[in-house]
Structure formats: structure tokens, C-alpha cells
Design an enzyme around this catalytic site. Structure first.
Site, PDB file in Angstrom:
ATOM      1  N   ASN A 202      14.250 -11.553 -29.424  1.00 46.18           N
ATOM      2  CA  ASN A 202      13.743 -11.530 -28.043  1.00 46.18           C
ATOM      3  C   ASN A 202      13.762 -12.899 -27.356  1.00 46.18           C
ATOM      4  O   ASN A 202      14.086 -12.994 -26.176  1.00 46.18           O
ATOM      5  CB  ASN A 202      12.348 -10.908 -27.997  1.00 46.18           C
ATOM      6  CG  ASN A 202      11.340 -11.635 -28.856  1.00 46.18           C
ATOM      7  OD1 ASN A 202      11.668 -12.197 -29.895  1.00 46.18           O
ATOM      8  ND2 ASN A 202      10.095 -11.623 -28.440  1.00 46.18           N
TER       9      ASN A 202
ATOM     10  N   GLU B  29       4.627 -15.327 -37.759  1.00 41.90           N
ATOM     11  CA  GLU B  29       4.225 -15.120 -36.361  1.00 41.90           C
ATOM     12  C   GLU B  29       4.633 -13.700 -36.017  1.00 41.90           C
ATOM     13  O   GLU B  29       5.818 -13.383 -35.915  1.00 41.90           O
ATOM     14  CB  GLU B  29       4.900 -16.147 -35.450  1.00 41.90           C
ATOM     15  CG  GLU B  29       4.232 -16.244 -34.090  1.00 41.90           C
ATOM     16  CD  GLU B  29       4.958 -15.465 -33.011  1.00 41.90           C
ATOM     17  OE1 GLU B  29       4.493 -14.324 -32.707  1.00 41.90           O
ATOM     18  OE2 GLU B  29       5.961 -15.955 -32.505  1.00 41.90           O
TER      19      GLU B  29
ATOM     20  N   CYS C  57       6.276 -11.353 -27.586  1.00 39.95           N
ATOM     21  CA  CYS C  57       5.110 -11.099 -28.435  1.00 39.95           C
ATOM     22  C   CYS C  57       3.808 -11.508 -27.754  1.00 39.95           C
ATOM     23  O   CYS C  57       2.748 -10.963 -28.072  1.00 39.95           O
ATOM     24  CB  CYS C  57       5.262 -11.828 -29.764  1.00 39.95           C
ATOM     25  SG  CYS C  57       5.459 -13.616 -29.607  1.00 39.95           S
TER      26      CYS C  57
END
Length: 492
Positions: free
Chosen positions: A160, A259, A293
């Protein structure tokens, strides 16, 4: 390899830096990289195999021995040169991001800016690897504590924000004297790996320190994580995949740096400036089609402001342009693939069945989703429980500040968040009560800066990236004691 027409300017990206040279992957499987905007094939090449991954790790281990002993000033020079090259190659990198990941030009340029900042910050780390001398209880002994590179880092990075999220791992790992083997996402192998390796090569990084293996799980399974050489496994991606990677790393006594996903709350208290909150919410929700995110997942708003906020947010949403990511004013480009589209629409349909209100109905065309707004949502509905990762706004009304805090914390995730209030101190007090790694008062949830800790709580990850916290992730400390005069023992 089958004959597939490749976009000419992408044809150079068919090899990977493995073992100190650029070579074709040895798997029989092919990686086909496509443009999510028009499904054009950009490049096709063979994946890396287990044998390639083993060679990459062994090469990184050998190269690290000398790189870890290289002068701090030489490591700084390489990092500073890399930052300069990124700026010089900005136009090329932006084009790759737009075509490979569906990024808009706005998002791609922001990604390049964030990357440059992180590389410049990493260039400071070689002089921050400080040791210390500690007193001893034993006469004539000196205790020294050294901070050393950890060895070899295995890095698995996502699609992303491929350029930034990969460089956020690679730059500090290299800066602190480690070797790196990188496995970028197969959908964005150029911006998420090959381009980064080329930049470091041009910056003067010795061959073999950074290796890139674009691999298919059907070929390699868990081999990348379970290989005996890496001592840190850095993973950025979904919580489900991260739990698997983390459990494997711990099983093999490797340090996991994770993460993971978020379910980020955007809280609007009863004294907030509605116009300011709407502007921030539109950016934090729709940037990169919500595929971030740290994007807003739940808008939690005091019922006193619910109607004016919804009215103005709907108006702001309708002015957001959906379309060709190469057009300068486009905000929402394509989703990365049709699977992500279908998953997002399923969440919308399920949430409506559960009793939510459809404030604005979006539409689906190919890989595009135009914005949906769902109102009267509760925390137990599908789109509130799950990370939407799409341009779908979820609005949850609450009665007061206490309920806002309870709802915000009513999730196993804790990555980012935001609180809006006309009283900054009230905003800070509420922010301190949210169990999350990062939270922003009178701003939206998408914030990254190179000198502050980035990471999550609960199911959103382990460890912290950026700033001096990155040094902790990619180094180890060693105690060396020096007995300067003969020691008296109770026997012998």
C-alpha cells in the site's frame, strides 16, 4: 518464461539483486505485475526460489561482517547519497508508484517526501550507536556496554505504501550496520524493493549488503522467516499474517518487529470545530482510497454534533474526485485489486444488514470504489469491527466523552487515532486514555514523522520504527567487562 508483452520502460525490472549480482529468479513460477488502474501488464519475471533466498541470506551474512565494521561516516555518506538520489529520481518513482500501486500523484509525492525524511533521519544513526562505561561492584573491574549491529534483518513489506514502508525498514537496518534480505509484496516489487536496491547500489552500498527476493508463498512457504541466518524479522502487513510471522520468529528465537493492522478512531467531542473536523476526516479517510493502516476506520462523534457533521462530511465527500491517478486533482484512485474491492463491499452489505444507515451510496466500477458513508453504526457491526481499507466512512454516534473513549478502546487494535476538541488540554486528556501507539489532537490519523516513534499496541504490532527507537529494533547491546587488576576469589 511465457511471452507476455511488457511496458518497455518497465522491462529493466526483471532481475533481482541476489548474491551480489542482479539475476533472474530461479523459480518456475512467474510474477506478473499489473497496473490496477487499467490492468495493463507492466512486467513479468520469474520469482525467487528457496535456493535464491538461501543465497541471499548467506551473502548478506558475509557482506555484513565488513559493512558492520565500516566507518560511521561512510555509512552516513551512503545514506545521504541515497536521499539525494531519491529526490533526483522523484518523477520516475512517482510514475512507478502510480502505475504499480494505483497511487494518485498526490499520494505518491507524499510517499516520496516521507521516504526522503526517513532516509535523512537514518543517516544520523551511525553516530547515535553509543556505548557506555558502568561502575562495577568488583574492585578493579570496568564494565563496558557496546551497541552493535544485530546481524542480518529479514524484511517483509506491503503493497500500500511500498516505497516508504520498505525504506522505513531498510534504511535504519543498513545505517546501523546490518545486512538485509528483503521480500517485497509481489504486487509492488519495483517500488517496494528493486528500485530501492538500485538506489542504494548507486549510492555506493557494497554489493551483497542488500538483497531482494520477490517470492511466492506457494514456492517458499515459511522458509523466509524460518531460515537460520536472520536475527530480526520485520513485517508490515495484516494482523493475521503478522501473528503467523511473529509466532514463527519467536519459535526460532528471532526478534519480531511487527507493524500490523489498525482500527483507528477519529473522535469528535461535543466542543469540536465541526468544519475543521470534517476537513480532517475527509483527508484521513479518503487518502489513497483508505488503503493505509493509519487511515480513519471509525468516526466517533458526540450526538450533539452528529447531524451537522454528517451533512458537511457528505458535502465534502461529494467533492472528492475519483478517477485516473495520473490526473493531478484525483484523490481516490483504484483499489489494488478486485479481491480488495469485493471484501470492502461485503463489509458494507453486512453492516447495512446489521442496522446501519446508508448516508451515501457509492458505486463499484472495475477496481474503483467511489465513497460510501455509513451512519448510525455501532461497534459490533462488521465495518466497525474490521479494518475496512477502502473509501468507506463509518460514523458512530455516542452520548458523551466517556462513551467515546469506551467505543474507541472497544477493539483489539491500537495503531493510530485522533481527537477533536476546542480545548487542547481536554483533547490531550482524552488522547491519553485511548490505548493506541499514536494519536493526534485536532488532526487526522495519517501522520508519519522521521524522529518520533511509529508503532502500535495490542493487535496492531510490536516494537517501534523511526527516530532513536529504530536503533533499538536493529541493534543489540553487549556487556564487556575488563578486570584491570588481579581479582581475589573466595577459592582457587
Amino acid at each position: 518464461m511465457s511471452e507476455v508483452k511488457t511496458v518497455e520502460k518497465f522491462s529493466e525490472w526483471k532481475k533481482m539483486p541476489i548474491g551480489g549480482v542482479w539475476k533472474f529468479g530461479s523459480s518456475a513460477r512467474e510474477c506478473v505485475v499489473t497496473n490496477p488502474y487499467n490492468n495493463e501488464v507492466l512486467v513479468t519475471f520469474n520469482y525467487a526460489s528457496k535456493e535464491d533466498i538461501n543465497e541471499a541470506y548467506e551473502t548478506a551474512q558475509r557482506a555484513q561482517k565488513s559493512w558492520g565494521q565500516t566507518s560511521a561516516y561512510e555509512r552516513i555518506r551512503v545514506l545521504e547519497k541515497a536521499a539525494q538520489l531519491i529526490e533526483e529520481k522523484r518523477e520516475e518513482i512517482v510514475e512507478i508508484l502510480v502505475k504499480e500501486s494505483g497511487s494518485t500523484k498526490l499520494k505518491a509525492n507524499v510517499e516520496v517526501d516521507c521516504t526522503i525524511a526517513d532516509v535523512k533521519e537514518a543517516a544520523k544513526y551511525p553516530l547515535q550507536m553509543e556505548g557506555s562505561i558502568r561502575e562495577s561492584l568488583i574492585p578493579g573491574k570496568e564494565n563496558r556496554v557496546y551497541r552493535d549491529p544485530i546481524g542480518v534483518v529479514g524484511a517483509i513489506t506491503p503493497w500500500n505504501w511500498p516505497f516508504y514502508l520498505t525504506m522505513r525498514v531498510v534504511a535504519p537496518a543498513i545505517a546501523t550496520g546490518n545486512g538485509v534480505v528483503l521480500k517485497p509484496d509481489f504486487q509492488t516489487p519495483i517500488s517496494g524493493g528493486l528500485m530501492i536496491a538500485k538506489i542504494f547500489e548507486e549510492a555506493g552500498l557494497p554489493q551483497g549488503v542488500l538483497n531482494v527476493t520477490v517470492a511466492d508463498l506457494e514456492d517458499i512457504g515459511d522458509y523466509f522467516v524460518e531460515h537460520p541466518i536472520p536475527e530480526v524479522i520485520s513485517f508490515t502487513g495484516s494482523t493475521k499474517a503478522g501473528q503467523h510471522v511473529g509466532s514463527l520468529a519467536v519459535k526460532h528465537l528471532k526478534k519480531p518487529a511487527l507493524e500490523l493492522g489498525g482500527n483507528n478512531a477519529f473522535i469528535v467531542l461535543d466542543d469540536a470545530d465541526v468544519d475543521q473536523a470534517v476537513s480532517a476526516a475527509a483527508f484521513g479517510k479518503y487518502m489513497h482510497s483508505g488503503q493505509i493502516c493509519i487511515a480513519i476506520n471509525r468516526i466517533i462523534i458526540d450526538r450533539k454534533l452528529y447531524e451537522p457533521f454528517v451533512e458537511k462530511f457528505k458535502e465534502a465527500t461529494q467533492s472528492v474526485k475519483v478517477g485516473d491517478p495520473f490526473e493531478d486533482d484525483t484523490v481516490i484512485g483504484p483499489m489494488i485489486n478486485r479481491k480488495q474491492v469485493d471484501r470492502a463491499i461485503e463489509l458494507v452489505e453486512q453492516t447495512l444488514k446489521e442496522g446501519a444507515t446508508l448516508i451515501q451510496e457509492g458505486k463499484v466500477e472495475g477496481n474503483f470504489i467511489s465513497p460510501y458513508i455509513l451512519g448510525d453504526v455501532t461497534n459490533d457491526m462488521a465495518a466497525a469491527k474490521n479494518e475496512v481499507f477502502a473509501p468507506i466512512a463509518v460514523i458512530i454516534p455516542v452520548e458523551n466523552e466517556e462513551e467515546a473513549i469506551e467505543v474507541a478502546n472497544g477493539t483489539p487494535f491500537g495503531l493510530s487515532g485522533a481527537v477533536f476538541s476546542s480545548s487542547l488540554e481536554r483533547g490531550v486528556q482524552v488522547a491519553r486514555k485511548i490505548k493506541t501507539g499514536m494519536i493526534h489532537v485536532n488532526d487526522q490519523t495519517i501522520n508519519v514523522e522521521p524522529n518520533v516513534p511509529f508503532g502500535g499496541e495490542k493487535y496492531s504490532g510490536l516494537g517501534r520504527y523511526c527516530g532513536e527507537w529504530a536503533i533499538d529494533e536493529f541493534t543489540t547491546v553487549k556487556w564487556v567487562s575488563v578486570q584491570k587488576q588481579p581479582r581475589q576469589y573466595p577459592f582457587s
